[in-house]
Design an enzyme around this catalytic site. Structure first.
Site, PDB file in Angstrom:
ATOM      1  CE  LYS A  28      -3.935   1.928   2.616  1.00  0.00           C
ATOM      2  NZ  LYS A  28      -4.858   1.718   3.750  1.00  0.00           N
ATOM      3  CB  SER A  61      -8.239   3.476   2.409  1.00  0.00           C
ATOM      4  OG  SER A  61      -7.449   2.852   3.407  1.00  0.00           O
ATOM      5  CB  SER A  83      -8.620   0.607   5.256  1.00  0.00           C
ATOM      6  OG  SER A  83      -9.373   1.770   5.080  1.00  0.00           O
TER       7      SER A  83
HETATM    8  N1  GLN Z   1     -13.497   3.843   5.601  1.00  0.00           N
HETATM    9  C1  GLN Z   1     -12.935   4.260   6.834  1.00  0.00           C
HETATM   10  C2  GLN Z   1     -12.623   5.733   6.803  1.00  0.00           C
HETATM   11  O1  GLN Z   1     -12.849   6.318   5.807  1.00  0.00           O
HETATM   12  C3  GLN Z   1     -11.752   3.427   7.186  1.00  0.00           C
HETATM   13  C4  GLN Z   1     -10.439   3.938   6.704  1.00  0.00           C
HETATM   14  C5  GLN Z   1      -9.275   3.087   7.094  1.00  0.00           C
HETATM   15  O2  GLN Z   1      -9.419   2.064   7.756  1.00  0.00           O
HETATM   16  N2  GLN Z   1      -8.109   3.540   6.700  1.00  0.00           N
HETATM   17  O3  GLN Z   1     -12.166   6.301   7.733  1.00  0.00           O
END
Ligand code: GLN
Length: 487
Positions: free
Chosen positions: A79, A154, A178
């Protein structure tokens, strides 16, 4: 030979038996990425040069009969919020475009030390703020099962790369879902470890008291192999745990499914959930029951508050963490400023994506002196409550089983104009991060449109070995994890 279908241990054995060279494996994956990635856009950077160099060094070691690492020849995708020395790290934001780190994140470095080979850096929402990769400052990744759909996020690039067999495993981070949500939407497995199991050092911070680095792979066995290496104390991260790491790979069959108590929290099977998702996850629970597990309805009453708590505490931490992106130390800079304040404002104004600004605003507001007690302090108190609910339930049952996402993958663009709707989609993942406990996401079928459905197994603090054992045995009796999209 299709080297993408081998496990990490098998790849290493093929090398030791001299059935293949690391360079052959690497070239196979480079060709595959070049053919398939243009369809799904999982990668921001393809690290062909570095991969070939690593493979050549590994082949020399093998030819000389030297000891090789535990991940020798395995191809990994990373990532793009993990710092990788000498390789561009953008966090998928224009604000960091062109940034070449002088050092590497601990988790990545540990894997490189075990002879894993990096194939590229994957797309994400900027700094991991989002749930679909659509907030990325570069492009949106597509779901390998249906190119009109989001891969989740994400860590959507890492999930899509794993689903499309462009790597053996991929690194992600899970601050509010995410890893688990994109794993679920792309039909692969992913582990969000206990907070503190994997070092956060060298990973661009989102919310420092929530961020959990973790891994995606097709099988739990591969996840165990990688986590075995990444887990443990890091002197560079004071929140990383200082305790002995069990041998996860030897414990994959350690839990007896017969008599295992599985909690099904009623709040996670409410009306908000799509019926096809609900049916498949319930079928999964029944499958465990048929193997002797005991299903028990449990309650996590503050589930509804989870989103509110998360979306106050996380932006608060974000607003502090984003202060360092001032255009002076890292990434892109502007030239049209006359004084330092306008320099900051122009850099941040021009290069930060809208979701970054939105979260800085929410966080700054929640932390401002007049509102601090009403929002931040209150949310922090409810966080303690949510944590207690999890540990209470986990003293009655061995694991908790829930869906990862209320729906399967949605159409690209569908939720873009409505950030609140996007936030609501995180309902089944955020509480686990608020509490800090570990959770393993696994594929458990498809909906009528052939889009993957996933579920998660939640354990108590540092019970990764237990949830991985349960997940591994599930994969011994099912085959959803072996399905590959047609690309
Ligand atoms: N979808 C969640 C957010 O937007 C989780 C993001 C994450 O785990 N990095 O905060």
């Amino acid at each position: 030979m299709d080297y993408s279908t081998f496990s990490i241990l098998q790849i290493r054995q093929l090398l030791l038996d001299k059935k293949v060279t690391a360079l052959e494996i690497t070239n196979f994956f480079i060709d595959r990425v070049k053919n398939i990635d243009p369809k799904i856009n999982a990668f921001i950077t393809i690290t062909e040069k570095e991969a070939i160099k690593q493979a050549e060094i590994l082949d020399v070691k093998i030819n000389r009969g030297e000891k090789i690492g535990k991940l020798a020849g395995s191809i990994m995708a990373v990532k793009d919020i993990y710092l990788t020395k000498d390789i561009q790290t953008t966090s998928s934001s224009q604000v960091l475009k062109g940034y070449i780190p002088q050092y590497s994140s601990t988790v990545y470095q540990k894997l490189i030390n075990e002879d894993a080979i990096i194939i590229g850096k994957t797309n994400t929402d900027p700094f991991a703020f989002g749930g679909s990769t659509e907030n990325s400052g570069f492009f949106t990744t597509k779901n390998p099962w249906n190119l009109d759909m989001v891969p989740g996020g994400s860590s959507g690039g890492s999930a899509a790369a794993t689903a499309a067999n462009l790597c053996h495993f991929a690194l992600g981070t899970d601050t509010g879902g995410s890893i688990r949500q994109p794993a679920s939407l792309c039909g692969v497995s992913g582990l969000k470890p206990t907070y503190g199991l994997n070092s956060r050092y060298g990973i661009t911070s989102m919310a420092s008291s929530f961020d959990c680095p973790g891994v995606f792979a097709r099988t739990v066995a591969d996840i165990a192999t990688v986590t075995q290496i990444t887990a443990g104390h890091d002197p560079h991260d004071a929140t990383s745990i200082d305790q002995t790491i069990p041998d996860y790979t030897q414990l994959l069959d350690s839990i007896n499914l017969s008599g295992l108590k599985i909690g099904l929290p009623k709040e996670y099977f409410s009306s908000a959930i799509n019926s096809e998702v609900k049916d498949k996850v319930m079928e999964t629970a029944k499958l465990f029951e048929s193997k002797g597990a005991i299903l028990k309805e449990v309650s996590l009453p503050s589930t509804d508050l989870g989103l509110a708590v998360y979306y106050i505490l996380v932006p608060s931490e974000i607003s502090a963490n984003m202060a360092r992106y001032d255009g002076i130390r890292f990434g892109q800079t502007v030239s049209n400023s006359t004084d330092i304040i306008s320099y900051y404002m122009n850099t941040r104004g021009q290069f930060m994506e809208p979701e970054i600004k939105r979260r800085i605003l929410i966080g700054t507001y929640a932390l401002s002196s007049g509102y601090y007690d009403a929002y931040y302090t209150k949310a922090a108190k409810v966080r303690t409550l949510i944590k207690k609910e999890f540990t209470d339930v986990l003293s009655e049952v061995d694991v908790i089983l829930t869906p990862c996402s209320p729906t399967t993958a949605w159409k690209i663009g569908d939720k873009c104009d409505n950030p609140l709707e996007m936030y609501l989609a995180d309902i089944y993942t955020v509480c686990i991060n608020v509490a800090g406990v570990p959770s393993l996401a696994l594929p458990c079928g498809f909906d009528s449109q052939k889009l993957p459905i996933g579920f998660q197994l939640i354990g108590n603090f540092f019970e990764e070995a237990k949830i991985m054992s349960v997940g591994h045995q599930y994969q011994q009796i099912t085959s959803f994890h072996t399905e590959v999209p047609n690309l």
